[in-house]
Design an enzyme around this catalytic site. Sequence first.
Site, PDB file in Angstrom:
ATOM      1  CG  ASP A  25      -1.746   1.213   1.399  1.00 44.00           C
ATOM      2  OD1 ASP A  25      -1.692   2.101   0.521  1.00 44.00           O
ATOM      3  OD2 ASP A  25      -2.469   1.303   2.409  1.00 44.00           O
ATOM      4  CE  LYS A  86      -1.462   6.906  -3.711  1.00 46.71           C
ATOM      5  NZ  LYS A  86      -2.099   6.089  -2.663  1.00 46.71           N
ATOM      6  CD  GLU A 189      -4.929   3.677  -2.735  1.00 52.24           C
ATOM      7  OE1 GLU A 189      -5.819   4.482  -2.398  1.00 52.24           O
ATOM      8  OE2 GLU A 189      -3.764   4.021  -2.991  1.00 52.24           O
ATOM      9  CG  ASP A 211      -9.120   5.387   2.073  1.00 54.94           C
ATOM     10  OD1 ASP A 211      -8.705   5.836   3.164  1.00 54.94           O
ATOM     11  OD2 ASP A 211      -8.374   4.912   1.202  1.00 54.94           O
TER      12      ASP A 211
END
Lengths: 625, 110
Positions: A25, A86, A189, A211
Amino acid sequence: MALLQISEPGQAPEPHQYKRALGIDLGTTNSLVATVRSGVAETLPDIDGQHTLPSVVHYGEQGVEVGVPAKNSSLIDPENTIVSVKRMMGRGLEDVDSLGGVLPYRFVTAPQGQNEGMPFIKTRRGDVSPVEVSAEILCALVGRAKDTLGGELDGAVITVPAYFDDAQRQATKDAAKLAGLNVYRLLNEPTAAAVAYGLDQGGQGVIAVYDLGGGTFDISILRLEKGVFEVMATGGDTALGGDDFDRIVARWMLREAGVDESSINSLQLREAMVEACRVKETLTVEPEVEVGFGEWSGTLSREQFDELVDPLIDRTIRAFKRSLRDAGLKANEIDEVVMVGGSTRVPRVRERVEGFSGKQPLTSIDPDKVVAVGAALQANVLAGNKSAEDMLLLDVIPLSLGLETMGGLMEKVIHRNTTIPVSRAQEFTTYKDGQTAMAIHVFQGERELIRDNRSLARFELRGIPPMPAGGAKIRVTFQVDADGLLGVAAEELSTGVKSSIQVKPSYGLSDADISRMLKDSFEYAGDDKDLRALREQQVEADRVVEALAVALEKDGESLLSEGEYTALLADLESLKHCRQAGDAKSIASEIERIGRSSEEFAARRMNQGIRQALSGQKVDDLEEF
Amino acid sequence: MAITVTEAAARHIKGQLSRRGKGLGIRLGVRTSGCSGMAYVLEFVDVTDDGDQVFEDHEVKVFIDPKSMVYLDGTELDFVKEGLNEGLQFNNPNAASECGCGESFSVDAG
């Protein structure tokens, strides 16, 4: 020496056959690595027992640091400490600029021919690309995994947000390659989180993945059908997370303590944030908590806390609602809700999500680890450690892929929501006599005109043998691999000349862009249809004008009387005019009219052609003997 | 002779069984393959097989088929931690040589 793990009955591996496969992850704030051992997927801790690795890389005087030590450098040496890399993956310089002036880095454009369009960050150890920074994080995780598993790794599944586009996915794969890691595939994800709960075994249904991480909020609506996960909608807020919860508590604390926020230094602010975070975590289990800041102390009850954070949760619920609307669903159609991200531990968050969705959210797996766990399960299957029928996981492409045809029209070759991997071919032909090259311009999007879609790449197929218009057969093949990356190849069938391209667009779309593009395609469906019809007629008119003009020039004088010639010329002008000014219908009828008026001319030309062919025949015959 | 399980190994196995949520115990076995001739098998047990021999040590049930027993009699199962790496190790008095990896072994002929 390898230490043995307990296997499932009948599945003990041959010696040296067990493949060490990882689930990674690679997060904005924190990253994790997991693997399946003794039939259980678990995240791997470092030597200090820490499972999460802060996604921070520090380019220091002494060397490159990753994780906690790098994070500690972020205050002292912010320019050389890269956080949240990211957000920069697969983005262009202009995208990074639009991320806000908050980034303390000095960006430079990439050197020629190398990750073009991607921003490089100036550090004291040279200019680094986001791909290289991500590779450092991956290296740290891989090193940890090698130490833990005691051997070489076979490969890994790396998770990416569902809204990541081709460029961002490719950048992630490049980072893995740089880290020496074999990537089985990238996995969305939310899909990974659903897999961790074994929902892929359940057959079908609508799954919402909520999330709420440290700094970002993502909501994904997935539909599972026959083992295929389809991402129906994604949404969220890239600037909302657990840190905002802490900030709101810290603010309350300062207010209660009678401290003016602007009067305290950064150290005190940090202290306040740390205390706020402790308060938040304690209230997850306790009904109230003692709070202290400097001289001041007080208590905060869970009710008060709920009231403080409710406005933040409201924002997540609104995004949830929007995504459901985008997916064309109602809340009562959700079958499962999966909670991901540390902030979903807050009881109020669970309460509100349950209140909205009407489903008790799944929370039994640690929300910080659930994505890595799902990725590890998938990696284990892909490594061949489990029978493949256990889990066959497929994704779909989020936006249609196609190419430009005459008139600026979008010809879709692969439609959205097609499961991947997929390969589709379509035949095209030339538009003009003697055309020897064809430009292949690849687009992504749902609209009928390419100008409303997104250009991904363009290349040319050259060396087509000169033939009359429509004579050449060009097969264009679109291939999307399991990671959602696109390759396009074009081949002229009679000669076999080929040309191809691997699509690696210079910068990407945000999730908001994708949903906007989808929404637009619904909204403008009617306009698009009319426009498409118009363009098609215009292209046809151009073709007729071109053909007639050529014919008139060649044979007009010899085959037509002066009157006929002028009449046809006038028709030609009138069609040209109509093509510019008219609508699809009037152009179509004008084309039909000119077809009739030029019928006689066409017939004469044909006769002449036959005569020539026959006379030619005679000449040949004569020469033959 | 018998099969024994060290306390550390028993703790590890019990932990694994409870996390898995089911299982009667673990199976030790031997399979012919591997770089030194024989390979160890280590699996959870849900169903026992006819002829299984069962040992219990530190509240852990160990199942072994009679064929494997010949090669494993007297083995002590231990739990070993090496840095971040951890797992079970066969201390097998019958093994004449082990390959460096510890996943396979050979016995003396005769």
